[in-house]
Design a protein around this motif. Structure first.
Motif, mmCIF file in Angstrom:
data_model
loop_
_atom_site.group_PDB
_atom_site.id
_atom_site.type_symbol
_atom_site.label_atom_id
_atom_site.label_comp_id
_atom_site.label_asym_id
_atom_site.label_seq_id
_atom_site.Cartn_x
_atom_site.Cartn_y
_atom_site.Cartn_z
ATOM 1 N N PHE A 15 0.856 -1.198 0.000
ATOM 2 C CA PHE A 15 0.000 0.000 0.000
ATOM 3 C C PHE A 15 0.886 1.240 0.000
ATOM 4 O O PHE A 15 1.024 1.923 1.015
ATOM 5 C CB PHE A 15 -0.920 -0.025 1.230
ATOM 6 N N PRO A 16 1.515 1.556 -1.138
ATOM 7 C CA PRO A 16 2.477 2.667 -1.202
ATOM 8 C C PRO A 16 1.872 4.047 -1.002
ATOM 9 O O PRO A 16 2.603 4.998 -0.723
ATOM 10 C CB PRO A 16 3.073 2.530 -2.608
ATOM 11 N N SER A 17 0.558 4.176 -1.124
ATOM 12 C CA SER A 17 -0.063 5.497 -0.988
ATOM 13 C C SER A 17 0.123 6.098 0.397
ATOM 14 O O SER A 17 0.137 7.318 0.556
ATOM 15 C CB SER A 17 -1.553 5.414 -1.316
ATOM 16 N N SER A 18 0.279 5.256 1.420
ATOM 17 C CA SER A 18 0.494 5.779 2.774
ATOM 18 C C SER A 18 1.767 6.616 2.851
ATOM 19 O O SER A 18 1.826 7.607 3.578
ATOM 20 C CB SER A 18 0.576 4.631 3.784
ATOM 21 N N VAL A 31 1.631 3.149 12.644
ATOM 22 C CA VAL A 31 1.419 1.897 13.370
ATOM 23 C C VAL A 31 1.914 0.736 12.519
ATOM 24 O O VAL A 31 1.789 0.743 11.293
ATOM 25 C CB VAL A 31 -0.064 1.690 13.746
ATOM 26 N N THR A 32 2.501 -0.257 13.158
ATOM 27 C CA THR A 32 3.012 -1.428 12.465
ATOM 28 C C THR A 32 1.989 -2.554 12.512
ATOM 29 O O THR A 32 1.038 -2.525 13.301
ATOM 30 C CB THR A 32 4.321 -1.914 13.101
ATOM 31 N N ARG A 33 2.202 -3.567 11.689
ATOM 32 C CA ARG A 33 1.318 -4.731 11.713
ATOM 33 C C ARG A 33 1.362 -5.405 13.086
ATOM 34 O O ARG A 33 0.339 -5.867 13.594
ATOM 35 C CB ARG A 33 1.733 -5.701 10.605
ATOM 36 N N ASP A 34 2.538 -5.419 13.695
ATOM 37 C CA ASP A 34 2.673 -6.008 15.029
ATOM 38 C C ASP A 34 1.861 -5.219 16.055
ATOM 39 O O ASP A 34 1.217 -5.797 16.942
ATOM 40 C CB ASP A 34 4.145 -6.037 15.437
ATOM 41 N N ASP A 35 1.873 -3.867 15.927
ATOM 42 C CA ASP A 35 1.061 -3.032 16.822
ATOM 43 C C ASP A 35 -0.415 -3.401 16.709
ATOM 44 O O ASP A 35 -1.132 -3.520 17.711
ATOM 45 C CB ASP A 35 1.224 -1.552 16.465
ATOM 46 N N VAL A 36 -0.864 -3.565 15.467
ATOM 47 C CA VAL A 36 -2.278 -3.838 15.216
ATOM 48 C C VAL A 36 -2.677 -5.191 15.786
ATOM 49 O O VAL A 36 -3.709 -5.329 16.453
ATOM 50 C CB VAL A 36 -2.569 -3.775 13.699
ATOM 51 N N TYR A 51 -5.341 5.915 7.590
ATOM 52 C CA TYR A 51 -5.102 5.563 6.187
ATOM 53 C C TYR A 51 -4.100 4.419 6.133
ATOM 54 O O TYR A 51 -3.055 4.468 6.777
ATOM 55 C CB TYR A 51 -4.564 6.775 5.423
ATOM 56 N N GLY A 52 -4.441 3.389 5.374
ATOM 57 C CA GLY A 52 -3.559 2.237 5.256
ATOM 58 C C GLY A 52 -4.299 1.022 4.754
ATOM 59 O O GLY A 52 -5.382 1.128 4.166
ATOM 60 N N THR A 53 -3.729 -0.151 4.991
ATOM 61 C CA THR A 53 -4.333 -1.384 4.505
ATOM 62 C C THR A 53 -5.681 -1.630 5.176
ATOM 63 O O THR A 53 -5.927 -1.190 6.295
ATOM 64 C CB THR A 53 -3.415 -2.582 4.779
ATOM 65 N N MET A 54 -6.529 -2.378 4.483
ATOM 66 C CA MET A 54 -7.837 -2.681 5.050
ATOM 67 C C MET A 54 -7.705 -3.548 6.294
ATOM 68 O O MET A 54 -8.534 -3.468 7.207
ATOM 69 C CB MET A 54 -8.727 -3.335 4.000
ATOM 70 N N PHE A 55 -6.670 -4.372 6.347
ATOM 71 C CA PHE A 55 -6.419 -5.174 7.552
ATOM 72 C C PHE A 55 -6.343 -4.271 8.777
ATOM 73 O O PHE A 55 -6.948 -4.541 9.816
ATOM 74 C CB PHE A 55 -5.109 -5.965 7.391
ATOM 75 N N ASN A 227 -10.316 5.236 3.217
ATOM 76 C CA ASN A 227 -9.257 4.989 4.196
ATOM 77 C C ASN A 227 -8.304 3.870 3.786
ATOM 78 O O ASN A 227 -7.200 3.780 4.314
ATOM 79 C CB ASN A 227 -9.857 4.669 5.565
ATOM 80 N N SER A 228 -8.716 3.027 2.848
ATOM 81 C CA SER A 228 -7.860 1.913 2.415
ATOM 82 C C SER A 228 -7.797 1.804 0.897
ATOM 83 O O SER A 228 -7.518 0.733 0.355
ATOM 84 C CB SER A 228 -8.364 0.580 2.984
ATOM 85 N N TRP A 229 -8.035 2.908 0.210
ATOM 86 C CA TRP A 229 -8.065 2.883 -1.253
ATOM 87 C C TRP A 229 -6.883 3.675 -1.808
ATOM 88 O O TRP A 229 -6.647 4.820 -1.431
ATOM 89 C CB TRP A 229 -9.392 3.433 -1.761
ATOM 90 N N GLY A 230 -6.138 3.052 -2.729
ATOM 91 C CA GLY A 230 -4.909 3.629 -3.251
ATOM 92 C C GLY A 230 -5.141 4.854 -4.114
ATOM 93 O O GLY A 230 -6.159 4.973 -4.808
#
Length: 250
Positions: A15-18, A31-36, A51-55, A227-230
């Protein structure tokens, strides 16, 4: 009074748009994936934008205090929800059926030799793809309880992504492959027509994906969130301003 919203960004290689937003808002909280996964969210107050991945965004939306950072309403973004207001803009025959029913439908009589299949949800539970009506993919049995969209195949020449706010075009570009082109006026008008319908249902911010087809017609492909769209080739500054304005107004 707050003059700028605080961003919560999920940086991910898919998700390079972030990164485009972070370049313009270096004070954003990352925030990192580990944080989430571990639920280690920041303690923030005031207007927020995620803003970021849908996950990450789906989990952020469920957070009691920080959930307001995500404006996407995943219930309204289901095809089974927004098709009732936008079906006339699709320009093709579409059916909403349980995946388990596909094998019982006269697909060849309805759609010919091939049909297009996608998940009802914007969270792609299985890949959207064209399939033969004579042989269904084996993996469908793993999603038998899901609702799916079945439609006729339309030859697409070029797709466009339009970001809209309260029924007005904000920014956009062709997608998914560069070189990115500006959104033509016909696409902007159709995007606004769809966005107005969504605004009336309570979804102020949305993306409208459209396509120019081989017969010359412009068709609605999909309505999504923000929020999750490039961004692809869309103007990041216009995008940021629209999301911040909505956060400050809420």
């Amino acid at each position: 009074m707050e003059t700028r919203a605080q961003w919560i960004l999920d940086l991910h290689p898919d998700f390079p748009s972030s990164q485009l937003v972070l370049d313009r808002r270096p004070e954003a909280i990352v925030v990192t994936r580990d944080d989430v996964v571990k639920g280690k969210w920041p303690k923030l107050s005031g207007p927020l934008v995620g803003y970021g991945t849908m996950f990450t965004m789906t989990r952020l939306r469920r957070h009691q205090e920080l959930g307001r950072a995500v404006s996407d309403d995943y219930t309204l973004l289901r095809c089974s929800s927004y098709y009732r207001w936008t079906y006339n803009l699709l320009g093709r025959s579409c059916l909403l059926v349980p995946v388990a029913a596909l094998g019982r439908l006269p697909l060849e009589r309805i759609f010919g030799s091939h049909f297009f299949l996608r998940s009802d949800s914007n969270y792609k539970i299985f890949p959207a793809a064209v399939h033969s009506t004579s042989e269904l993919p084996d993996w469908l049995q793993d999603h038998s309880s899901e609702l799916a969209v079945v439609s006729e195949v339309i030859p697409i020449l070029q797709e466009y992504r339009c970001f809209c706010s309260h029924g007005k075009f904000v920014c956009g570009s062709s997608y998914p492959d560069p070189p990115y082109r500006e959104v033509p006026e016909e696409a902007r008008l159709l995007a606004q027509e769809a966005a107005v319908k969504m605004d009336h249902q309570g979804l102020a911010l949305c993306t409208v994906d459209l396509a120019t087809c081989s017969d010359g017609r412009m068709r609605l492909i999909e309505i999504g969130g923000v929020n999750s769209w490039g961004l692809y080739g869309a103007d990041p500054d216009a995008f940021i301003a629209a999301l911040e304005a909505e956060a400050l107004d809420c």
